[in-house]
Design an enzyme around this catalytic site. Structure first.
Site, short mmCIF file in Angstrom:
data_model
loop_
_atom_site.label_atom_id
_atom_site.label_comp_id
_atom_site.label_asym_id
_atom_site.label_seq_id
_atom_site.Cartn_x
_atom_site.Cartn_y
_atom_site.Cartn_z
N ARG A 184 -27.36 22.63 -8.79
CA ARG A 184 -28.57 22.10 -9.43
C ARG A 184 -29.72 22.19 -8.43
O ARG A 184 -29.62 21.64 -7.33
CB ARG A 184 -28.32 20.65 -9.87
CG ARG A 184 -29.54 19.97 -10.41
CD ARG A 184 -29.29 18.57 -11.00
NE ARG A 184 -30.60 18.05 -11.29
CZ ARG A 184 -31.14 16.96 -10.74
NH1 ARG A 184 -30.45 16.21 -9.90
NH2 ARG A 184 -32.38 16.61 -11.04
N HIS B 115 -39.27 18.28 -10.14
CA HIS B 115 -38.72 17.28 -9.21
C HIS B 115 -39.87 16.85 -8.29
O HIS B 115 -39.82 17.03 -7.08
CB HIS B 115 -37.52 17.88 -8.46
CG HIS B 115 -36.56 16.86 -7.91
ND1 HIS B 115 -35.21 16.86 -8.20
CD2 HIS B 115 -36.74 15.81 -7.08
CE1 HIS B 115 -34.61 15.86 -7.56
NE2 HIS B 115 -35.52 15.21 -6.87
N GLU C 296 -35.82 12.10 -12.94
CA GLU C 296 -36.21 10.71 -12.71
C GLU C 296 -37.69 10.42 -12.99
O GLU C 296 -38.45 10.09 -12.07
CB GLU C 296 -35.88 10.29 -11.27
CG GLU C 296 -34.42 10.49 -10.90
CD GLU C 296 -34.06 9.92 -9.52
OE1 GLU C 296 -34.98 9.58 -8.75
OE2 GLU C 296 -32.87 9.82 -9.22
N ASN D 162 -28.37 10.04 -12.62
CA ASN D 162 -28.34 9.94 -11.15
C ASN D 162 -27.96 8.52 -10.82
O ASN D 162 -28.61 7.57 -11.26
CB ASN D 162 -29.71 10.23 -10.55
CG ASN D 162 -30.12 11.68 -10.68
OD1 ASN D 162 -29.34 12.53 -11.14
ND2 ASN D 162 -31.34 11.99 -10.28
N TYR E 84 -26.93 5.84 -7.65
CA TYR E 84 -26.79 5.52 -6.24
C TYR E 84 -26.34 4.08 -5.99
O TYR E 84 -25.57 3.81 -5.09
CB TYR E 84 -28.11 5.77 -5.50
CG TYR E 84 -28.43 7.24 -5.41
CD1 TYR E 84 -27.87 8.02 -4.41
CD2 TYR E 84 -29.23 7.85 -6.36
CE1 TYR E 84 -28.11 9.37 -4.34
CE2 TYR E 84 -29.48 9.22 -6.30
CZ TYR E 84 -28.92 9.98 -5.28
OH TYR E 84 -29.15 11.32 -5.22
N GLU F 72 -26.61 13.40 -9.90
CA GLU F 72 -26.75 13.11 -8.47
C GLU F 72 -25.89 11.89 -8.15
O GLU F 72 -25.88 10.92 -8.92
CB GLU F 72 -28.20 12.75 -8.07
CG GLU F 72 -29.15 13.89 -8.07
CD GLU F 72 -30.58 13.48 -7.66
OE1 GLU F 72 -30.76 12.45 -6.98
OE2 GLU F 72 -31.51 14.21 -8.05
C1 FCB Z 1 -33.09 10.54 -5.98
C2 FCB Z 1 -33.91 11.81 -5.97
C3 FCB Z 1 -33.51 12.79 -4.91
C4 FCB Z 1 -33.12 12.11 -3.62
C5 FCB Z 1 -32.12 11.02 -3.89
C6 FCB Z 1 -31.63 10.33 -2.64
O1 FCB Z 1 -33.84 9.50 -6.49
O2 FCB Z 1 -33.82 12.44 -7.22
O3 FCB Z 1 -34.56 13.69 -4.74
O4 FCB Z 1 -34.22 11.67 -2.98
O5 FCB Z 1 -32.67 10.08 -4.74
#
Ligand code: FCB
Length: 456
Positions: free
Chosen positions: A78, A122, A167, A294, A296, A357
């Site tokens: 990607r 992006h 995002e 995405n 995290y 992600e």
């Molecule tokens: C996300 C973004 C990516 C990167 C990660 C850690 O929010 O899409 O570009 O910065 O976080």
């Protein structure tokens, strides 16, 4: 599925990057400036005073990078297209050299049996469009639709998977309300207007891509989604968490899947997005071919009268496991996937979810023997993949998983201080070294299932 730890046949294993974070070549071959090129030059914006001018020099080293993707064994990649390479001033004239770069990249991927997953935006808006008002202006959405058509016409014979945006929440709010990302504004009205126009431009781009490409094209969008938990059991904190969830998650999900903004935000939307026109929400809510998630971390939220817009703010509970940027909370991936499925995706038969992600910034570096033993990253990836496997077992339509990131790269306002890659990059020389986490991913992909954490 082969066994308890296995993944379905055909599961997509990818890694992800974005143009500004890796390409460099910021002014080469006629590329226009993006808002990040300009933002990084403003004193105090980037923690280590760096920029993406050179980044990972992927613009020149892309063949080596494709070899590394192949070597690790990813079957998908990607990446994003830099709009100002394709249209240096964001509109009108199409710049052949820019398109040609992505042409070569796509061919290079396909020759190696790697599926390209293209993201059109992006965060690197052409500065010329920012000078005309940027995302807070409706015309930027129209320009984005035109740009999408140009790229789709050129690459649509070979690229099947297209994400319009990465995002939109971050582009709108971190860029226009918190001022931490380009264009660095702190203006609530600009942020809400930007959000609306980003979503609208998604709709316009869907139309453009579908009419330029083969019928089997897959068009989707990539969202940052966090489970939101109240900091305490108090009513006040629980309501704050609801508002925070509306502002962070539902502000994109509701318009995309239900053609409506969340009720909790109605007063803000009505007062701030002055040009919400008839038909906008319908255009935003056209059917998706996939949803990119995405993930995290989670957000733990308390009632906070000082944050005027939604009276809610994030706290960082003590005693938890943290990376350099966020709490490490693997269960949250399972939770958000289930929530998105139950509340939105289930109503759209055949709509797959991609984990577009997932990754972690932890300090790592070259050991004496030249290896990078990033054991915390392996643990992070494994714990999150366990969640993906569980979600699959309960029937969720998850099609693939993309590690963020292929390479250590320019992490926006943090500069090069954060290393997310499964490939180590020596930023002084550009030299790449596959980390232990990359070697671990090779085992996972080969087995199409979870590999042991050591002994590879
Ligand atoms: C996300 C973004 C990516 C990167 C990660 C850690 O929010 O899409 O570009 O910065 O976080």
């Amino acid at each position: 599925m082969s066994d308890a730890l296995g993944f379905p046949d055909g599961f997509v294993w990818g890694s992800a990057t974005s143009a500004y974070q890796i390409e460099g070549g910021w002014n080469e071959d006629g590329k226009g400036s993006s808002i990040w090129d300009i933002f990084c030059r403003e004193p105090g914006r980037i923690a280590d005073h760096s920029s993406g001018d050179v980044a990972c020099d992927h613009y020149h080293r892309w063949q080596e990078d494709l070899e590394l993707i192949s070597q690790i064994g990813f079957n998908a990649y990607r990446f994003s297209i830099a709009w100002p390479r394709v249209q240096p001033s964001g509109k009108g004239r199409v710049h052949e050299a820019g398109l040609a770069f992505y042409d070569r990249l796509v061919d290079g991927l396909l020759q190696r049996g790697i599926q390209p997953y293209v993201t059109l935006y992006h965060w690197d808006l052409p500065q010329a469009l920012q000078d005309d008002g940027g995302w807070p202006q409706r015309q930027t959405a129209e320009r984005f639709g035109e740009y999408a058509a140009v790229v789709a016409q050129r690459l649509g014979d070979r690229v099947t998977w297209w994400a319009t945006h990465n995002e939109p929440f971050v582009a709108a709010f971190v860029g226009h309300l918190f001022g931490e990302h380009a264009p660095g504004l702190q203006d609530p009205a600009a942020a809400f207007r930007a959000m609306h126009h980003l979503l609208l431009s998604h709709g316009l781009a869907c139309d453009a891509i579908r009419s330029a490409c083969r019928p089997e094209v897959k068009v989707g969008i990539v969202l940052n989604l966090n489970p939101v938990h109240p900091a305490s059991d108090s009513d006040q904190d629980r309501q704050a968490a609801r508002r925070f969830d509306a502002a962070l998650n539902r502000i994109a999900l509701d318009p995309l899947f239900r053609a409506a903004y969340p009720e909790e935000l109605a007063p803000l939307i009505e007062s701030l997005v002055v040009d919400l026109e008839d038909g906008d929400l319908k255009r935003i809510a056209q059917p998706l071919d996939f949803l990119g998630v995405n993930y995290y971390s989670r957000s733990v939220v308390r009632h906070d009268p000082d944050f005027a817009l939604i009276q809610a703010s994030q706290v960082h509970p003590p005693g938890r496991d943290y990376s350099q940027m966020w709490e490490i909370y693997p269960e949250g991936l399972g939770e958000i996937l289930t929530r998105v499925w139950v509340d939105y995706v289930r109503a759209c038969p055949g709509l797959p979810i991609l984990i577009s992600e997932n990754g972690v910034p932890v300090p790592d570096g070259l050991d004496f023997d030249g290896r990078v033993r990033d054991v915390r990253r392996i643990r992070y990836l494994r714990d999150h993949l366990v969640q993906v496997r569980k979600a699959l077992a309960s029937g969720l339509p998850i099609r693939g998983y993309f590690v963020w990131s292929l390479l250590d790269n320019f992490e926006w306002a943090h500069g090069y201080q954060m290393r997310f890659g499964v490939i180590y990059v020596d930023h002084a020389t550009g030299r790449r070294v596959i980390k232990d986490s990359g070697r671990w991913m090779t085992q996972v992909i080969r087995a199409n299932g979870l590999a042991p954490e050591s002994g590879f």
